[in-house]
Write an enzyme that holds these catalytic residues in place. Structure first.
Site, PDB file in Angstrom:
ATOM      1  N   LYS A 136       0.845  -1.189   0.000  1.00 14.91           N
ATOM      2  CA  LYS A 136       0.000   0.000   0.000  1.00 14.91           C
ATOM      3  C   LYS A 136       0.888   1.250   0.000  1.00 14.91           C
ATOM      4  O   LYS A 136       2.012   1.160   0.497  1.00 14.91           O
ATOM      5  CB  LYS A 136      -0.943  -0.006   1.200  1.00 14.91           C
ATOM      6  CG  LYS A 136      -0.236  -0.109   2.577  1.00 14.91           C
ATOM      7  CD  LYS A 136       0.327   1.182   3.067  1.00 14.91           C
ATOM      8  CE  LYS A 136       1.475   1.094   3.976  1.00 14.91           C
ATOM      9  NZ  LYS A 136       2.258   2.315   4.116  1.00 14.91           N
TER      10      LYS A 136
ATOM     11  N   TYR B 145      -4.972   2.674   6.130  1.00 12.98           N
ATOM     12  CA  TYR B 145      -5.435   1.819   7.237  1.00 12.98           C
ATOM     13  C   TYR B 145      -6.687   2.395   7.883  1.00 12.98           C
ATOM     14  O   TYR B 145      -7.571   1.657   8.319  1.00 12.98           O
ATOM     15  CB  TYR B 145      -4.339   1.654   8.289  1.00 12.98           C
ATOM     16  CG  TYR B 145      -3.143   0.908   7.762  1.00 12.98           C
ATOM     17  CD1 TYR B 145      -3.255  -0.443   7.443  1.00 12.98           C
ATOM     18  CD2 TYR B 145      -1.932   1.537   7.558  1.00 12.98           C
ATOM     19  CE1 TYR B 145      -2.177  -1.139   6.935  1.00 12.98           C
ATOM     20  CE2 TYR B 145      -0.846   0.849   7.053  1.00 12.98           C
ATOM     21  CZ  TYR B 145      -0.973  -0.486   6.739  1.00 12.98           C
ATOM     22  OH  TYR B 145       0.088  -1.178   6.223  1.00 12.98           O
TER      23      TYR B 145
HETATM   24  P1  NAD Z   1      12.395   1.727   2.119  1.00 18.53           P
HETATM   25  O1  NAD Z   1      12.860   3.076   1.694  1.00 18.53           O
HETATM   26  O2  NAD Z   1      12.910   1.194   3.387  1.00 18.53           O
HETATM   27  O3  NAD Z   1      12.694   0.654   0.983  1.00 18.53           O
HETATM   28  C1  NAD Z   1      12.489   0.913  -0.376  1.00 18.53           C
HETATM   29  C2  NAD Z   1      13.355  -0.015  -1.212  1.00 18.53           C
HETATM   30  O4  NAD Z   1      13.242   0.386  -2.578  1.00 18.53           O
HETATM   31  C3  NAD Z   1      14.836   0.051  -0.855  1.00 18.53           C
HETATM   32  O5  NAD Z   1      15.369  -1.234  -0.888  1.00 18.53           O
HETATM   33  C4  NAD Z   1      15.440   0.862  -1.972  1.00 18.53           C
HETATM   34  O6  NAD Z   1      16.778   0.530  -2.246  1.00 18.53           O
HETATM   35  C5  NAD Z   1      14.543   0.501  -3.143  1.00 18.53           C
HETATM   36  N1  NAD Z   1      14.536   1.507  -4.201  1.00 18.53           N
HETATM   37  C6  NAD Z   1      14.670   1.235  -5.501  1.00 18.53           C
HETATM   38  N2  NAD Z   1      14.624   2.356  -6.223  1.00 18.53           N
HETATM   39  C7  NAD Z   1      14.491   3.357  -5.361  1.00 18.53           C
HETATM   40  C8  NAD Z   1      14.422   4.758  -5.516  1.00 18.53           C
HETATM   41  N3  NAD Z   1      14.437   5.346  -6.715  1.00 18.53           N
HETATM   42  N4  NAD Z   1      14.311   5.506  -4.396  1.00 18.53           N
HETATM   43  C9  NAD Z   1      14.229   4.945  -3.183  1.00 18.53           C
HETATM   44  N5  NAD Z   1      14.291   3.594  -2.982  1.00 18.53           N
HETATM   45  C10 NAD Z   1      14.435   2.824  -4.063  1.00 18.53           C
HETATM   46  O7  NAD Z   1      10.808   1.806   2.119  1.00 18.53           O
HETATM   47  P2  NAD Z   1       9.818   0.813   2.889  1.00 18.53           P
HETATM   48  O8  NAD Z   1       9.465   1.399   4.200  1.00 18.53           O
HETATM   49  O9  NAD Z   1      10.326  -0.559   2.847  1.00 18.53           O
HETATM   50  O10 NAD Z   1       8.508   0.960   1.961  1.00 18.53           O
HETATM   51  C11 NAD Z   1       8.365   0.246   0.748  1.00 18.53           C
HETATM   52  C12 NAD Z   1       6.871   0.086   0.442  1.00 18.53           C
HETATM   53  O11 NAD Z   1       6.278  -0.682   1.477  1.00 18.53           O
HETATM   54  C13 NAD Z   1       6.102   1.409   0.393  1.00 18.53           C
HETATM   55  O12 NAD Z   1       5.148   1.358  -0.621  1.00 18.53           O
HETATM   56  C14 NAD Z   1       5.419   1.490   1.747  1.00 18.53           C
HETATM   57  O13 NAD Z   1       4.215   2.222   1.722  1.00 18.53           O
HETATM   58  C15 NAD Z   1       5.167   0.025   2.053  1.00 18.53           C
HETATM   59  N6  NAD Z   1       5.131  -0.257   3.505  1.00 18.53           N
HETATM   60  C16 NAD Z   1       4.116  -1.022   3.979  1.00 18.53           C
HETATM   61  C17 NAD Z   1       4.028  -1.289   5.332  1.00 18.53           C
HETATM   62  C18 NAD Z   1       2.911  -2.146   5.849  1.00 18.53           C
HETATM   63  O14 NAD Z   1       2.738  -2.215   7.059  1.00 18.53           O
HETATM   64  N7  NAD Z   1       2.162  -2.827   4.999  1.00 18.53           N
HETATM   65  C19 NAD Z   1       4.976  -0.785   6.209  1.00 18.53           C
HETATM   66  C20 NAD Z   1       6.008  -0.025   5.689  1.00 18.53           C
HETATM   67  C21 NAD Z   1       6.082   0.233   4.328  1.00 18.53           C
END
Ligand code: NAD
Length: 371
Positions: free
Chosen positions: A135, A224
């Site tokens: 999401k 949520y």
């Molecule tokens: P994060 O920044 O920790 O991870 C993002 C990943 O994407 C990294 O591995 C990064 O290297 C990669 N990436 C590739 N191209 C990129 C770019 N151009 N810029 C930035 N990163 C790039 O983010 P996250 O917290 O893991 O979030 C990822 C997704 O998961 C989002 O859509 C977020 O909304 C979702 N999320 C969901 C929950 C949940 O509870 N369901 C919780 C946190 C995040």
């Protein structure tokens, strides 16, 4: 004999090209081939949430981490070692489409920044893989429509990474609301926020960049709040009014809202008020019905949750939300069944339509009808 197109074929078996095809006897729930009893999942994007997901998958009964997609060679090497992922199941963003030839991947889980969801869902679907997307589903409802259309065209299933749909406290509030255990729910409050602009805050992180995130806490956390109100009522909102909250850090919240509050109006007359925030901590759900009330607090985060009704305390096991989500989705896919509508891309699209309407209302200070 009528020839079967790749799309029809994938649609029929319900699992991507990956899986060895065995047609179990009627009533058999899972495939019988030893090494395909688990769904082979490739994680796309190895960031913070992928870490949570991988931890959950470690205890999964029905899934294994079979593949990795990442742009960082050193990181992917560490993950491959930790999860015993073979070299041939590792991809980067350039060669990702080659996954079409990989028989040992059934599903791609897209865990990338929001702006990348659409591209990677579509590429995974075109490679014949089922997809789970985090999401918010995309940057807007129109993009969601495109994603859904491609998945349908390719005969693959698209699920949302909605962890709370499988969580016992949430299943209970859904039951209490939809079965009207305390009568018709009239008022709801559901809010989620946390402070992100502390000392170590990075204004350059993708969540603070509008082109990558699509917006602030509404995009990240608001879903949520919207979801819980929708599934407790079992209704779709017909209109919304919304207001941006105060910007407490102009430098940090330069591109996205710091906080936003909205009111959803439902056909039964019920009203749901919510805030999602990056400058205040809040995590709760409350429903007031004709003959009682029920609430959770904490309610929408990773838990452990606490809850009560006007009759007493709610008490359920504290589960790993990611393990539960993945096992429930895998069971359906392994049984070659269709995912229930409330966890599919259509559900993500409905939420995105509401998010689009909330932003429109906050920007125009007008009530917006949700079509
Ligand atoms: P994060 O920044 O920790 O991870 C993002 C990943 O994407 C990294 O591995 C990064 O290297 C990669 N990436 C590739 N191209 C990129 C770019 N151009 N810029 C930035 N990163 C790039 O983010 P996250 O917290 O893991 O979030 C990822 C997704 O998961 C989002 O859509 C977020 O909304 C979702 N999320 C969901 C929950 C949940 O509870 N369901 C919780 C946190 C995040």
């Amino acid at each position: 004999m009528k020839s079967v197109s790749r799309r029809e074929f994938l649609g029929k078996i319900g699992i991507g090209t990956a899986t060895a095809i065995t047609f179990p006897a009627l009533g058999a729930r899972f495939q019988t081939v030893e090494n395909t009893q688990k769904l082979n999942v490739a994680l796309c994007g190895l960031g913070r949430y992928a870490d949570f997901m991988a931890y959950g998958l470690e205890s999964s009964k029905y899934c294994r981490i079979a593949g990795l997609i990442s742009g960082t060679a050193t990181k992917v090497a560490e993950w491959a070692k930790k999860y015993d992922v073979p070299k041939e199941n590792i991809y980067n963003y350039q060669n990702f489409d080659q996954i079409i030839h990989n028989k040992n991947i059934d599903l791609v889980y897209v865990l990338l920044p929001n702006a990348m969801h659409k591209e990677y869902v579509i590429r995974a679907a075109k490679a014949g893989k089922h997809v789970i997307v985090e999401k918010p589903m995309a940057l807007n409802a129109k993009d969601c429509e495109e994603m859904i259309a491609v998945c349908q065209e390719m005969g693959v299933q698209l699920a949302m990474g909605y962890r709370l749909h499988f969580e016992p406290y949430h299943l209970e509030i859904k039951r209490l609301g939809q079965e009207k255990i305390f009568g018709q729910v009239r008022l709801l409050e559901a809010s989620l926020g946390y402070k992100t602009d502390g000392l170590n805050a990075d204004p350059n992180e993708w969540r603070m960049k509008k082109t990558m995130s699509g917006g602030g806490p509404l995009m990240n956390l608001g879903v949520y709040c919207i979801q819980s109100c929708r599934y407790v009522l079992g209704e779709e909102p017909i209109s919304v009014t919304a207001q941006f909250g105060p910007n407490t850090n102009l430098q940090y919240f330069a591109e996205v809202e710091a906080s936003i509050t909205w009111q959803l109006h439902f056909p039964s007359g019920a009203v749901a008020t919510s805030t999602s925030s990056y400058n205040a901590g809040i995590d709760r759900f409350y429903a007031s019905a004709d003959e009682g009330n029920f609430e959770l607090s904490p309610a929408l985060s990773y838990g452990p949750f606490k809850g009560r009704t006007s009759k007493g305390v709610l008490s359920f096991a504290d589960i790993n939300q990611q393990t539960q989500q993945m096992d429930e989705i895998a069971k359906v896919l392994l049984a070659r069944q269709t995912l229930p509508a409330h966890i599919t891309g259509e559900e993500g699209w409905k939420d995105m339509k509401i998010i689009d309407a909330i932003y429109k209302s906050a920007k125009t200070s007008k009530r917006v009808i949700i079509k």
